[in-house]
Motif scaffolding. Structure first.
Motif, PDB file in Angstrom:
ATOM      1  N   LEU A 362      16.898  86.131  45.695  1.00  0.00           N
ATOM      2  CA  LEU A 362      16.535  87.398  45.064  1.00  0.00           C
ATOM      3  C   LEU A 362      17.212  87.526  43.706  1.00  0.00           C
ATOM      4  N   GLU A 363      16.498  88.146  42.768  1.00  0.00           N
ATOM      5  CA  GLU A 363      17.045  88.388  41.433  1.00  0.00           C
ATOM      6  C   GLU A 363      16.794  89.849  41.055  1.00  0.00           C
ATOM      7  N   PRO A 364      17.859  90.614  40.749  1.00  0.00           N
ATOM      8  CA  PRO A 364      19.269  90.266  40.909  1.00  0.00           C
ATOM      9  C   PRO A 364      19.620  90.083  42.393  1.00  0.00           C
ATOM     10  N   ALA A 365      20.636  89.295  42.649  1.00  0.00           N
ATOM     11  CA  ALA A 365      21.064  89.064  44.031  1.00  0.00           C
ATOM     12  C   ALA A 365      21.529  90.376  44.653  1.00  0.00           C
ATOM     13  N   LEU A 366      21.250  90.532  45.932  1.00  0.00           N
ATOM     14  CA  LEU A 366      21.647  91.743  46.653  1.00  0.00           C
ATOM     15  C   LEU A 366      22.993  91.473  47.322  1.00  0.00           C
ATOM     16  N   ARG A 367      24.055  91.708  46.576  1.00  0.00           N
ATOM     17  CA  ARG A 367      25.397  91.447  47.094  1.00  0.00           C
ATOM     18  C   ARG A 367      25.781  92.503  48.123  1.00  0.00           C
ATOM     19  N   PRO A 368      26.528  92.117  49.151  1.00  0.00           N
ATOM     20  CA  PRO A 368      26.874  93.077  50.208  1.00  0.00           C
ATOM     21  C   PRO A 368      27.522  94.351  49.687  1.00  0.00           C
ATOM     22  N   GLU A 369      28.448  94.201  48.725  1.00  0.00           N
ATOM     23  CA  GLU A 369      29.171  95.382  48.244  1.00  0.00           C
ATOM     24  C   GLU A 369      28.300  96.297  47.374  1.00  0.00           C
ATOM     25  N   GLN A 370      27.157  95.782  46.923  1.00  0.00           N
ATOM     26  CA  GLN A 370      26.288  96.591  46.067  1.00  0.00           C
ATOM     27  C   GLN A 370      25.132  97.232  46.821  1.00  0.00           C
ATOM     28  N   VAL A 409       5.686  92.756  41.565  1.00  0.00           N
ATOM     29  CA  VAL A 409       6.523  91.583  41.819  1.00  0.00           C
ATOM     30  C   VAL A 409       5.802  90.344  41.275  1.00  0.00           C
ATOM     31  N   PRO A 410       6.429  89.584  40.392  1.00  0.00           N
ATOM     32  CA  PRO A 410       5.761  88.399  39.827  1.00  0.00           C
ATOM     33  C   PRO A 410       5.291  87.448  40.928  1.00  0.00           C
ATOM     34  N   GLU A 411       4.190  86.808  40.668  1.00  0.00           N
ATOM     35  CA  GLU A 411       3.574  85.948  41.678  1.00  0.00           C
ATOM     36  C   GLU A 411       4.530  84.865  42.157  1.00  0.00           C
ATOM     37  N   ARG A 414       7.049  86.326  44.858  1.00  0.00           N
ATOM     38  CA  ARG A 414       6.573  87.026  46.054  1.00  0.00           C
ATOM     39  C   ARG A 414       7.026  86.344  47.350  1.00  0.00           C
ATOM     40  N   ALA A 415       6.946  85.026  47.388  1.00  0.00           N
ATOM     41  CA  ALA A 415       7.339  84.312  48.598  1.00  0.00           C
ATOM     42  C   ALA A 415       8.828  84.503  48.878  1.00  0.00           C
ATOM     43  N   ILE A 416       9.632  84.585  47.840  1.00  0.00           N
ATOM     44  CA  ILE A 416      11.077  84.774  48.011  1.00  0.00           C
ATOM     45  C   ILE A 416      11.361  86.148  48.604  1.00  0.00           C
ATOM     46  N   VAL A 417      10.691  87.165  48.057  1.00  0.00           N
ATOM     47  CA  VAL A 417      10.891  88.528  48.573  1.00  0.00           C
ATOM     48  C   VAL A 417      10.397  88.618  50.018  1.00  0.00           C
ATOM     49  N   ALA A 418       9.263  87.969  50.305  1.00  0.00           N
ATOM     50  CA  ALA A 418       8.722  88.000  51.671  1.00  0.00           C
ATOM     51  C   ALA A 418       9.682  87.343  52.657  1.00  0.00           C
TER      52      ALA A 418
END
Length: 730
Positions: A362-370, A409-411, A414-418
C-alpha cells in the motif's frame, strides 16, 4: 477569467468569486493621488474609500442555489428562530461533503434578509486568505474606515478585533455565514469565530469534532443524508418527466440519498439532449457504471468545481488530512472503498494496529501507529462515522464516497488494495464450524464486505474467501443470508476459476443446501443432481465431495416425499463415507441421522429400533454429547419414536434436544425451531392441547420472522395451530 459585469469609479472596489468561492479583488484608483496597491493582493483595495458594500460578502456564493430545500424541517425551525431572535448565537452545521450544508446556509441567508430584515454576510472560510479578505470586507460594510482596514491588512492592527468591533456596533442586525470552514484552525488562529448580540453566526464545515465547536454558546448541528421519500422527491423536482416517485426511490436509494448526488442526477436527467434516459434507465446505468456517471450532471451548469462533483469533493478533505501529516487516511479510505457501504467492525482493523496483519504494497504504507490517527482523521472530516450495530463498534462511510474513491484507485494498484482488504477480512472471520449466535452476528457484519470485494476485484484469493464465508454463513444456521450470498459467490468463483473447479462446485453445493433449508426443495434437488453429475465425472464416485452431493440429494428427495430414492442415495453416501473416512467419521454419522429420519416414512419400525440407539451411542462416543450431530441424532431418533406412536419415550428426549439447541445455538437457529415443533407435537399427542397450541403459536411467529412467512414450515406451524384449536372447540 470571466467578465466582471460591473464597473468601478473613483476608488471603488469590486469583489468577484470564481472556482471554489475564493474572493478576488479588482482595484481601480482614479484621480489625484491614486497609486498602486499598498499591501499586496490580499488587501490592495482596502486602501480605497467608499460607502458601497462589496457584492462578494452581501451575496451567497453558491454554485447552484436549490429551488426547493427538502426535509431539514427541525433544523430550519431552529435556525429560523435564531435569525428571528435578538442574536448572540453561533451555530455550526457539520457533515460530509455533498450533504447540503451550503444549501441550508443559502436558505437561512435568504430567510434572514427577506423575512427578518437582517443584513446578510457570506464569507468563504475555506482558507485564511479568503477568510481575512471577506471579514475585512464585512468590517468595511459596517463602517470601518480605509485607514483602519489598511492597518489591519498590513498587520498593524488585530484584524479580527477590528471586524468584531464593527459587527458589535452594527446599526442593523445581521447574519454572518462562514461557509466551508473545513479547517477550524483557520478560524481559531486569529480568533475569528465570536458571538455578538447584534447578530447570528452560521458556520458550515466538514470537521465534526473540533474543540472550537465545543465552546460555550456554540450550537452544533449534524447534517446527514435525506430520508428516502424526500430524496426521491428531489429527483422528481429536478426531472419531473423522467419517471414516477417509485422509480425515483430506486435511484435515490442507490445514490445513498446524498443531496449533491441527487442534484447532479436530477440535472443530468432534465438536461439530456442526445440521450433520453428515464429514471429506471439511469438506475440501470448506475448499476453498470457505478456512480462515476453522476458527475455528468454538472456539465454546463456551473458545476465544474471540486465541491460540486461527487468524484472530487471528498478529495478536498483527503488533501487537508495529507497536509496535516496523515496521508495514511487516503490509504485507509481506499481499503474501505473495496468493502461495502455497510458498517465495518473495528475489529477488522485492530490486527493492523497491533501489527498482526501487515497489508503489503500500500502507498502510503498503513503503519500500525498511524492507523488510529488516520481513522480519527476520516471521522473528524466527516468522511466516515462511528456506529454501533448489535453492540459491535463499527466504522461506516457513504456508498457514493466509497464508489468514487474506489473508482479513483489507479488500475495498477487495484490488485494490491484488493489483497490488503482480503487479508483483513480473512483475519476477522470466526473459526469454522461454529453456529453460535455470536458467530452468526459476526458473519452477518462481514458477509456484505466479502460480496463487495468479490464484485470489485475477483481473483483466486477473493473467490476462495467468498466460498469460505458462504460455507460459514450456512453452517452458522443463517440460511436466508447464505441463499442471498450464494449467487454472487458462485458467479465470481466461476468467472475466475472456471465452471468445473472444485471450489465452484462447492459454492453451488452450498447454494443447493441453502435452497433446501429455505423450503425450496424442488430447486434444491435439481441443483444437487447437476452438481452430483459433474462431481462424479470429474472427481469419481467415492470422492468425499461426490458423497456430499449424494447426501444432500437424499435430503431434498426426503422432503419431496420420494422416500425410497432418498433412502437409496443416503445409503450410498453412508457406505461411501464409512469406506473412505471411517465408521465414526462426522460425515458418516451426519448422513446416518438423515436415514433415521426417513425410516418412519417407510414404515421401518424394526430398523429404527435397531439403528436409532446405535446412532446416538456412536455420536456420543465419537463426537461428544454437545456436538451438533449428536444433538441431531437424538432429535431424529425422538422424531422416529413419535411417528411410531411411542410418545412417552419420545418426550424426554425431545425436551432435552430443545434445551440443548437453546443452550448451544440460541432461540433463532432454524434447528432450534425444528426442535420446538417436535416438542409441541409430542405435547399435543400426550393430551396437553393448550400447552401445545401456545408453543406452536409462538413457534409460528418466530419461524416466520426467521425464515419468512412463505416458508413451508411456517405454513405447517399455522396449520397445526388451526387443527388443534378446532379440536379443542369440538
Amino acid at each position: 477569467m470571466s467578465e466582471l459585469g460591473a464597473r468601478a469609479s473613483g476608488q471603488g472596489r469590486i469583489f468577484q468569486t470564481s472556482g471554489d468561492q475564493y474572493i478576488e479583488e479588482h482595484h481601480h484608483h482614479y484621480g489625484a493621488g491614486a497609486g498602486g496597491p499598498l499591501f499586496g493582493r490580499e488587501a490592495a483595495a482596502l486602501a480605497g474609500a467608499g460607502p458601497t458594500a462589496p457584492d462578494s460578502v452581501r451575496m451567497p456564493l453558491v454554485g447552484r442555489a436549490p429551488g426547493i430545500l427538502r426535509d431539514r424541517e427541525q433544523l430550519r425551525e431552529r435556525l429560523g428562530a435564531a435569525v428571528a431572535g435578538p442574536g448572540g448565537e453561533v451555530h455550526v452545521v457539520h457533515g460530509m461533503g455533498g450533504c447540503g450544508k451550503t444549501a441550508l446556509a443559502y436558505w437561512l441567508f435568504t430567510e434572514a434578509v427577506r423575512a427578518h430584515g437582517r443584513v446578510g454576510f457570506w464569507v468563504n472560510a475555506s482558507e485564511l486568505m479568503s477568510l481575512r479578505a471577506g471579514m475585512l470586507a464585512v468590517a468595511g460594510d459596517r463602517g470601518a474606515g480605509a485607514d483602519e482596514l489598511a492597518a489591519a491588512a498590513a498587520g498593524r492592527r488585530a484584524a479580527a478585533d477590528l471586524v468584531w468591533h464593527y459587527l458589535d456596533h452594527s446599526g442593523a442586525p445581521w447574519l454572518l455565514v462562514l461557509d466551508n470552514a473545513d479547517d477550524p484552525t483557520v478560524l481559531e488562529g486569529g480568533a475569528w469565530l465570536r458571538a455578538s448580540g447584534r447578530g447570528t453566526v452560521l458556520v458550515t464545515t466538514r470537521h465534526a469534532t473540533s474543540p472550537l465547536w465545543r465552546r460555550p454558546g456554540v450550537h452544533r448541528h449534524p447534517l446527514g443524508v435525506l430520508p428516502l421519500e424526500e430524496a426521491a422527491q428531489v429527483l422528481c423536482d429536478l426531472a419531473p418527466d423522467a419517471g414516477d416517485l417509485a422509480s425515483a426511490r430506486k435511484v435515490a436509494e442507490r445514490l445513498g440519498r446524498l443531496p449533491l448526488a441527487l442534484t447532479l442526477a436530477g440535472s443530468h436527467l432534465s438536461h439530456q439532449l442526445l440521450e433520453s434516459w428515464s429514471m429506471d434507465e439511469y438506475d440501470r446505468k448506475l448499476g453498470e457504471e457505478s456512480t462515476v456517471i453522476v458527475d455528468r450532471g454538472a456539465a454546463g451548469h456551473g458545476g465544474s468545481q471540486s465541491r460540486q462533483l461527487v468524484g472530487r469533493t471528498w478529495q478536498l478533505s483527503l488533501d487537508a488530512l495529507a497536509g496535516q501529516g496523515l496521508p495514511e487516511a487516503t490509504t485507509l479510505l481506499r481499503l474501505l472503498s473495496f468493502l461495502a457501504a455497510d458498517p465495518v467492525p473495528l475489529s477488522v482493523l485492530v490486527p493492523v494496529a497491533r501489527g498482526e496483519v501487515t497489508p503489503d504494497g500500500l502507498e502510503p504504507a498503513l503503519r500500525p501507529e498511524q492507523l488510529e490517527p488516520a481513522l480519527k482523521g476520516l471521522i473528524d472530516h466527516s468522511l466516515a462515522e462511528l456506529v454501533t450495530v448489535d453492540g459491535v463498534r463499527c466504522v461506516r462511510a457513504h456508498g457514493v464516497l466509497l464508489d468514487s474513491v474506489a473508482g479513483g484507485v489507479p488500475e495498477d494498484r487495484r490488485a494490491i488494495v484488493a489483497r490488503a482488504a482480503a487479508s483483513l477480512l480473512e483475519a476477522a472471520l470466526p473459526g469454522e464450524g461454529s453456529d453460535s449466535p455470536a458467530t452468526r452476528s459476526r458473519l452477518a457484519l462481514l458477509a456484505p464486505h466479502v460480496t463487495r470485494l468479490l464484485t470489485a476485484a475477483a481473483d483466486e484469493r477473493t473467490a476462495a474467501l467468498g466460498v469460505r464465508v458462504l460455507r460459514q454463513v450456512y453452517e452458522s444456521g443463517d440460511y436466508a443470508a447464505a441463499l442471498v450470498l450464494a449467487p454472487t459467490v458462485v458467479a465470481a468463483a466461476r468467472g475466475v476459476l472456471g465452471a468445473e473447479h472444485r471450489l465452484v462446485l462447492e459454492a453451488e453445493h452450498l447454494q443447493g443446501t441453502a435452497l433446501f433449508r429455505m423450503g425450496r426443495f424442488a430447486e434444491s434437488e435439481e441443483l444437487h443432481r447437476r452438481v452430483l453429475e459433474r462431481r462424479e465425472a470429474l472427481l469419481g464416485a467415492d470422492d468425499v465431495d461426490t458423497l456430499h452431493s449424494c447426501a444432500a440429494l437424499s435430503q431434498s428427495l426426503d422432503l419431496l416425499d420420494r422416500d425410497e430414492e432418498a433412502e437409496s442415495w443416503g445409503r450410498r453416501a453412508l457406505d461411501g463415507y464409512r469406506r473412505t473416512l471411517g465408521e465414526d467419521s462426522p460425515e458418516a454419522l451426519f448422513i446416518w441421522c438423515g436415514l433415521i429420519e426417513i425410516l418412519p416414512q417407510l414404515g421401518k419400525e424394526r430398523e429404527l429400533a435397531e439403528e436409532g440407539p446405535a446412532l446416538v451411542g456412536a455420536c456420543e462416543r465419537a463426537l461428544g454429547p454437545d456436538h451438533p450431530t449428536t444433538v441431531l441424532a437424538r432429535h431424529d431418533y425422538a422424531g422416529g419414536l413419535f411417528e411410531f406412536g411411542r410418545h412417552e419415550e419420545a418426550e424426554p428426549m425431545a425436551r432435552q434436544v430443545l434445551a440443548d439447541r437453546l443452550r448451544l445455538q440460541g432461540p433463532d437457529h432454524p434447528l432450534t425451531l425444528s426442535a420446538t415443533s417436535l416438542t409441541a407435537r409430542i405435547t399435543h399427542a400426550l393430551g396437553r392441547t393448550d400447552e401445545a397450541i401456545r408453543m406452536m403459536k409462538e413457534l409460528s411467529e418466530h419461524r416466520a420472522r426467521v425464515l419468512g412467512e412463505e416458508h413451508p414450515f411456517a405454513a405447517h406451524d399455522r396449520a397445526w395451530v388451526a387443527t388443534w384449536q378446532a379440536e379443542a372447540r369440538g
